[in-house]
Design a protein around this motif. Sequence first.
Motif, PDB file in Angstrom:
ATOM      1  N   LEU A 281       3.179  -4.788  -3.688  1.00 16.09           N
ATOM      2  CA  LEU A 281       4.015  -4.055  -2.726  1.00 16.09           C
ATOM      3  C   LEU A 281       3.358  -2.771  -2.242  1.00 16.09           C
ATOM      4  N   PHE A 282       2.053  -2.679  -2.411  1.00 12.37           N
ATOM      5  CA  PHE A 282       1.389  -1.440  -2.020  1.00 12.37           C
ATOM      6  C   PHE A 282       1.531  -1.176  -0.519  1.00 12.37           C
ATOM      7  N   ALA A 283       1.286  -2.189   0.301  1.00 13.59           N
ATOM      8  CA  ALA A 283       1.325  -2.010   1.763  1.00 13.59           C
ATOM      9  C   ALA A 283       2.682  -2.404   2.327  1.00 13.59           C
ATOM     10  N   ARG A 284       3.144  -1.662   3.291  1.00 14.95           N
ATOM     11  CA  ARG A 284       4.373  -1.995   3.994  1.00 14.95           C
ATOM     12  C   ARG A 284       4.142  -3.227   4.868  1.00 14.95           C
ATOM     13  N   HIS A 285       5.059  -4.171   4.772  1.00 14.76           N
ATOM     14  CA  HIS A 285       5.018  -5.347   5.642  1.00 14.76           C
ATOM     15  C   HIS A 285       6.062  -5.154   6.738  1.00 14.76           C
ATOM     16  N   SER A 286       7.252  -5.735   6.573  1.00 13.65           N
ATOM     17  CA  SER A 286       8.323  -5.518   7.546  1.00 13.65           C
ATOM     18  C   SER A 286       9.339  -4.489   7.064  1.00 13.65           C
ATOM     19  N   LEU A 287       9.553  -4.445   5.751  1.00 12.06           N
ATOM     20  CA  LEU A 287      10.483  -3.475   5.178  1.00 12.06           C
ATOM     21  C   LEU A 287       9.720  -2.314   4.553  1.00 12.06           C
ATOM     22  N   ALA A 288      10.271  -1.122   4.693  1.00 13.43           N
ATOM     23  CA  ALA A 288       9.677   0.065   4.078  1.00 13.43           C
ATOM     24  C   ALA A 288      10.409   0.358   2.772  1.00 13.43           C
ATOM     25  N   TYR A 289       9.660   0.494   1.691  1.00  9.42           N
ATOM     26  CA  TYR A 289      10.242   0.862   0.396  1.00  9.42           C
ATOM     27  C   TYR A 289       9.871   2.309   0.087  1.00  9.42           C
ATOM     28  N   ASP A 290      10.869   3.089  -0.339  1.00 10.85           N
ATOM     29  CA  ASP A 290      10.596   4.507  -0.596  1.00 10.85           C
ATOM     30  C   ASP A 290      10.873   4.926  -2.035  1.00 10.85           C
ATOM     31  N   ALA A 291      11.214   3.953  -2.911  1.00  8.79           N
ATOM     32  CA  ALA A 291      11.492   4.316  -4.308  1.00  8.79           C
ATOM     33  C   ALA A 291      11.160   3.152  -5.241  1.00  8.79           C
ATOM     34  N   LEU A 292       9.987   2.584  -5.105  1.00  4.23           N
ATOM     35  CA  LEU A 292       9.588   1.464  -5.946  1.00  4.23           C
ATOM     36  C   LEU A 292       9.286   1.929  -7.374  1.00  4.23           C
TER      37      LEU A 292
END
Length: 205
Positions: free
Chosen positions: A90-101
Amino acid sequence: MQKYGRTFHLPISLGATSDDKILTSLEGLSGDDLIVTEKMDGENTTLHANGTHARSPDSRYHPSRDWVKAFAAGISPQLATGERIIGENLFARHSLAYDALPSYFLGFAWIVDGVFQSWDQTVARFAELGITPVPTLYRGPYVANLFEDIAASLDPKKQEGFVVRAAGPFPETEMSARLGKYVRQDHVQSDTHWMHAPMIANKLA
């Protein structure tokens, strides 16, 4: 490289395309102990005794794979031949942005000599290796409208979908019956593949 098998879409999956495989029967997912986990928007990645590889046969360099290769370097020496950890890079953003992995690698399967280990054994093995599992959304028996209700509970702006599997062990050859996924509608938000776009890193908690 042993490629991770294909996960068929549930019949209700809105994100299925003409190229995708659809489950024709839910018999393999109608048991008394099912696990439903969040489907993360990342790159399917396998960790094994010799290192790591992505599911895609395209093995060209991409900077998003640097982190997971370094992570695998600490895991691989602890894995036996025939033992594979499958998860999402999950390092790179695909379609969804994660901000608290909790981590850039979240595991969802432990396969030993061609057999998916039970979910309880998988989580225990992840704990031994320092691997964070994907979030669990539901555990229990199949009930009427279970998948529809879980799909309705998702936030399509933050969650790509879910994966359901039998909680017990099963052979990889039974993936098409014992695993299924639901993907949100229009889950690909760009005409440009993420590997060809400027890389934006997701954020850790």
